[in-house]
Enzyme design. Structure first.
Site: not given
Length: 958
Positions: A422-423, A386-390
């Site tokens: 969340h991210e 869904a997403a990535m928190e870089n």
């Protein structure tokens, strides 16, 4: 390169030497007769010499190999490298024994890096060639030597490494002032693909406490497989455009540059990207003011130096997107980058707006400022998650961040909101403080999942996410998984790189969140926040293990005079699999009016066979209340430490009932004696509001699952939900529908199915007719920002149940909506129920409707609409159309690669498509595994989804 290139004086092999000698004999002139005897002696002497030389050469080669092994062992000796304080962060004690035991070990054969050197800073230069999807790079890594070693071992995967050099540095990072300018002679360098490592072997040892610089150049492809540095495409005005973006978590930074790719090896990064001027580039930090246009017209962007962080949070992207931006009161610039048409339509504005509010919320909650000067949100057409928190550059798949206000449902908007929440939480839990090792990945994912509900409550208090929706969407869902004998502890040992993928599952995310919520309720919010603040401040820019968290939370408790050992309590919950069922029963004494209760705990499991040999125990914070027809008394907190305990609870009589786990804050199920169940059922039928909405949902979920596992007769939950026609709140209905869909999966191919579906429709009918259907003014009634959110959700739940189980009026309404859309070409279906109407219409109507939905899927630009249109196509009863969709999804560009797995899963949920999806999954397994195998969630999601509805002996065998 390698051995011969870097060692010009290396010995040649024995064969080469003897061949040279043979050539010299051939060209000798013929000798006279009288010298033959002398020559024979000479020849014999030469032969003996050559044999001796061959033997000496062989011995020398063997000694050289043994010497190299010896050096390798010396390099592996001593401390394993930077470590956190957790008790099981992948112990490397087997590498630090006596030197004699280590002589045979080569450090690159271990699954973990040896830890003899650690990176302090990376200078990374990348040139990106979008015309042929390749890139070249140079990396210069400043290294600190911890233990004397002749080997530098780091990670590299699928990289063509070209030049390698090592220099010794003096004070301040300058080359050492000695002959050779500090250059270290390299014996050889080589990849070790089995562990995705690259080895640089030096002629002499690196010295402890000294600084060195490793320089490497490399080339690689920009892949099409969603991991590492990968490419993607989209269409704008019928022109196909490309972009490239990174996805490094958990172990894919090594696909983009040689690095120490384990979370504990934090370093700072200075990145330079060079690319065609038609693209822009992004990274974790802002572009430095000194960025240039090159002589050839290409752009070179130098990005500011990052804080200390793990390799898997480094990120960059090359794309021709546009953006909208805002700024926080503290001066942090927030930008959302997406396709130009999505930006111009305002599809990113909602996410940008809530991100600004969320940064302020988290800074206030954690009492720790956001660490970077900017935060970019990047919406890409495809992504493995869904997403990535870089850190500073969070990447989202478009469906999880772009919102089309006119057509997006409230459910879609809620899901999008929670992904963003969340991210943003990860910028603290994950980016700023990182778990020491992957076994404790729940330390970041559990917190981010818990704060999805806390942060969303901040944005929309009327949604009641943490107190209500958390129960059905997190607690009930993960307890279903964690009650299986195939479950596992939330903290798992991870040694091999191949084991890392399995820790990213719903146990880590949802059980992690549920345990954190239980702990927060035990501590109380002020002390919980104080403990988190201490934890973040103590470990910022570093790593932490679970014991570090428990220590800070225990200190917070002691500061208020509450001496609870959090570590001792929580180890039972994190190091053991599963959870307990707590059984409460009255223990009346005729001698005294005061009553006692008996409480027992057992490991809850669905299979009776699996329960026989398990003897786990927990420290359980059990809240208990006593009630009757008109009121509930104040709840009691009881700590349960033993298998069976007796506790005084207060006055009770034959008409008072007991209720455990108030508002379901604890991670366990509660059972009662049958008389108490009877009293609770009577209470729900007569005056349900006396019991809180959270506990009404909890009673439904617990009773169905206790019955499924054999702890209760099946009639108890079915009697209990007989009160539902009087239920006016969404949450109990949601809990009931989840339980009923579980039964539906088991019964839908049995002779008794009609009895079951009729029973469900009987429960639904009166409330469904009373609630009716939403207004068809799209874009207003469906807006999630309304105060009536809970009412809308209940209305949606009832319509879904009615249409799913065959209510004729529901079917007629759905068909009327679809017919009106086709005849007028104007979609008047309320956004909040479009998915239900589309699916029902496709299942009931003819092939022309399927073709109409297929056409609309291709013509719409709204990502939320695209998603539900595609899912509706899987609802058809026509197996030819379902087969056609399955084949198109994998073999053409007509279905986005991101959605292929969802198509197969949704076909499998359709009773008419169940066998088709199962057969297709098996036939195409090699293709699916090659395309998605390394993407953490995708493969497990596919396997779980396509087998979810299989329930016969034959299917079990298959």
């Amino acid at each position: 390169m390698g051995l011969n290139d870097s060692s010009p004086g290396a010995m040649r092999n024995g064969r080469g030497l003897s061949d040279q000698w043979a050539d010299s004999v051939v060209v000798r002139p013929r000798t006279t007769e009288r010298h033959i005897t002398v020559h024979k002696r000479l020849v014999l002497g030469f032969a003996l010499s050559i044999v001796t030389l061959i033997i000496v050469t062989a011995v020398a080669v063997v000694l050289s190999i043994r010497f190299e092994d010896c050096g390798e062992r010396r390099g592996a000796a001593g401390e394993a490298g930077p470590r956190g304080s957790g008790r099981s962060n992948g112990s490397r004690g087997d590498r630090t024994g006596e030197r004699g035991d280590e002589e045979a070990v080569q450090p690159w054969r271990n699954s973990r890096l040896p830890g003899s050197v650690r990176p302090r800073h990376y200078d990374l230069r990348i040139s990106v060639y979008m015309d042929n999807f390749t890139f070249s790079g140079e990396v210069s890594v400043e290294l600190e030597c911890l233990n004397a070693t002749r080997f530098i071992v780091l990670h590299a995967d699928r990289l063509e490494v070209d030049r390698v050099s090592v220099t010794a540095e003096g004070a301040g990072g300058r080359p050492a002032n000695r002959p050779g300018g500090g250059v270290m002679r390299i014996h050889r360098h080589f990849p070790f693909p089995a562990n995705q490592m690259y080895v640089v072997a030096l002629h002499r040892e690196l010295k402890p406490m000294r600084v060195y610089r490793l320089n490497m150049s490399f080339d690689a492809a920009i892949e099409d497989e969603l991991l590492g540095f990968f490419r993607s495409a989209y269409s704008l005005q019928r022109e196909r455009r490309f972009l490239a973006v990174t996805q490094f978590s958990p172990i894919h930074a090594r696909k983009a540059f040689p690095c120490f790719d384990e979370p504990v090896y934090k370093a700072t990064f200075s990145l330079t990207l060079r690319h065609d001027p038609q693209y822009l580039s992004l990274s974790n930090m802002p572009v430095d003011a000194s960025s240039l246009s090159d002589e050839d017209g290409w752009v070179t962007n130098r990005f500011a130096r990052t804080p200390r962080m793990s390799t898997y949070y480094l990120a960059w992207a090359v794309c021709n997107f546009t953006y909208r931006e805002t700024q926080t009161d503290g001066g942090v610039t927030i930008r959302l980058y997406a396709r130009p048409d999505a930006i111009s339509s305002g599809a990113g504005d909602y996410a940008l707006h809530i991100t600004k509010r969320l940064l302020g919320f988290y800074e206030d909650y954690f009492k720790v400022q956001y660490s970077l000067p900017k935060l970019d949100l990047l919406a890409v057409p495809k992504h493995p998650y869904a997403a990535m928190e870089n850190w500073g550059l969070s990447v989202f798949v478009e469906q999880k961040i772009l919102l089309d206000a006119e057509v997006s449902s409230s459910s879609y908007q809620m899901e999008l909101t929670m992904v963003v929440v969340h991210e943003i939480c990860h910028q603290w839990f994950g980016d700023l403080v990182t778990p020491v090792w992957w076994e404790d990945v729940w330390l970041k994912e559990g917190f981010a999942h818990f704060f999805e509900y806390v942060g969303t409550d901040f944005l929309f208090p009327k949604w009641n996410m943490e107190k209500q929706r958390f129960l059905t969407d997190v607690l009930h869902e993960v307890m279903l998984l964690d009650g299986l004998s195939s479950s596992h502890p939330i903290s798992q040992e991870v040694e091999q790189a191949t084991d890392i993928d399995r820790v990213f599952d719903w146990i880590a995310y949802k059980k992690g969140a549920a345990l954190i919520r239980m702990l927060a309720n035990v501590m109380g919010q002020p002390l919980f926040q104080k403990g988190l603040n201490d934890y973040l401040l103590s470990h910022m820019y570093g790593n932490a293990a679970r014991d570090d968290l428990w220590s800070k939370l225990s200190q917070a408790m002691r500061s208020e005079g509450r001496d609870i050992n959090i570590g001792e309590m929580m180890d039972r919950w994190t190091l053991q699999m599963g959870y307990p069922v707590v059984t409460i029963s009255k223990n009346q004494s005729e001698q005294r009016p005061t009553h006692y209760i008996t409480i027992t705990q057992k490991h809850f499991l669905y299979g009776e066979e699996a329960r026989k040999n398990l003897s786990l125990q927990w420290q359980i914070p059990l809240t208990v209340a006593v009630g009757n027809e008109s009121s509930v008394c104040v709840e009691h907190l009881i700590w349960i430490n033993n298998r069976t305990e007796t506790h005084r609870i207060g006055q009770m009589d034959d008409n008072t009932w007991l209720l455990g786990n108030i508002n379901q804050t604890g991670y366990f199920r509660v059972n009662y004696d049958l008389q108490n169940w009877k009293l609770l059922i009577q209470q729900l039928h007569s005056s349900p509001q006396i019991i809180s909405v959270g506990n009404r949902a909890g009673l439904i979920d617990d009773s169905f699952n206790l019955a499924r596992a054999g702890y209760l007769p099946q009639g108890v939950p079915l009697q209990l939900i007989g009160y539902l026609p009087e239920e006016t709140s969404f949450l109990p209905w949601h809990a009931a529908s989840r339980a009923l869909y579980q039964l539906d999966k088991l019964l839908d191919r049995t002779d008794e199915y009609r009895l079951f579906s009729d029973y469900v429709l009987k429960q639904v009918a009166s409330r469904y007719h009373q609630m009716g259907w939403p207004s068809n003014s799209a874009g207003t009634e469906g807006s999630v920002l309304q105060a009536s959110y809970q009412t809308e959700e209940l209305q949606r739940e009832l319509i879904m149940l009615a249409c799913s189980f065959g209510n004729k009026q529901c079917h007629r309404q759905a068909v009327a909506y679809i017919s009106d859309w086709i005849s007028s070409n104007k979609n008047r279906i309320p956004p909040n129920i479009r998915d239900i109407v589309y699916c029902t219409g496709v299942s009931l109507m003819d092939e022309d409707v399927w073709e109409f939905i297929w056409m609309k899927f291709h013509s719409t630009n709204a990502v939320s609409e695209k998603k539900i249109l595609l899912e509706a196509l899987t609802c058809s009863d026509n197996t030819f159309l379902l087969n056609r969709l399955l084949n198109l999804s994998l073999s053409s560009d007509l279905v986005p690669e991101q959605d292929v797995i969802d198509v197969i899963i949704h076909v499998g949920r359709n009773p008419q498509g169940r066998n088709l999806a199962w057969k297709y999954f098996r036939e195409k397994w090699d293709i699916l595994n090659a395309r998605y195998g390394e993407a953490l969630f995708m493969n497990s999601k596919l396997i779980g989804g396509v087998t979810e509805f299989l329930n016969t002996e034959k299917e079990l065998y298959e």
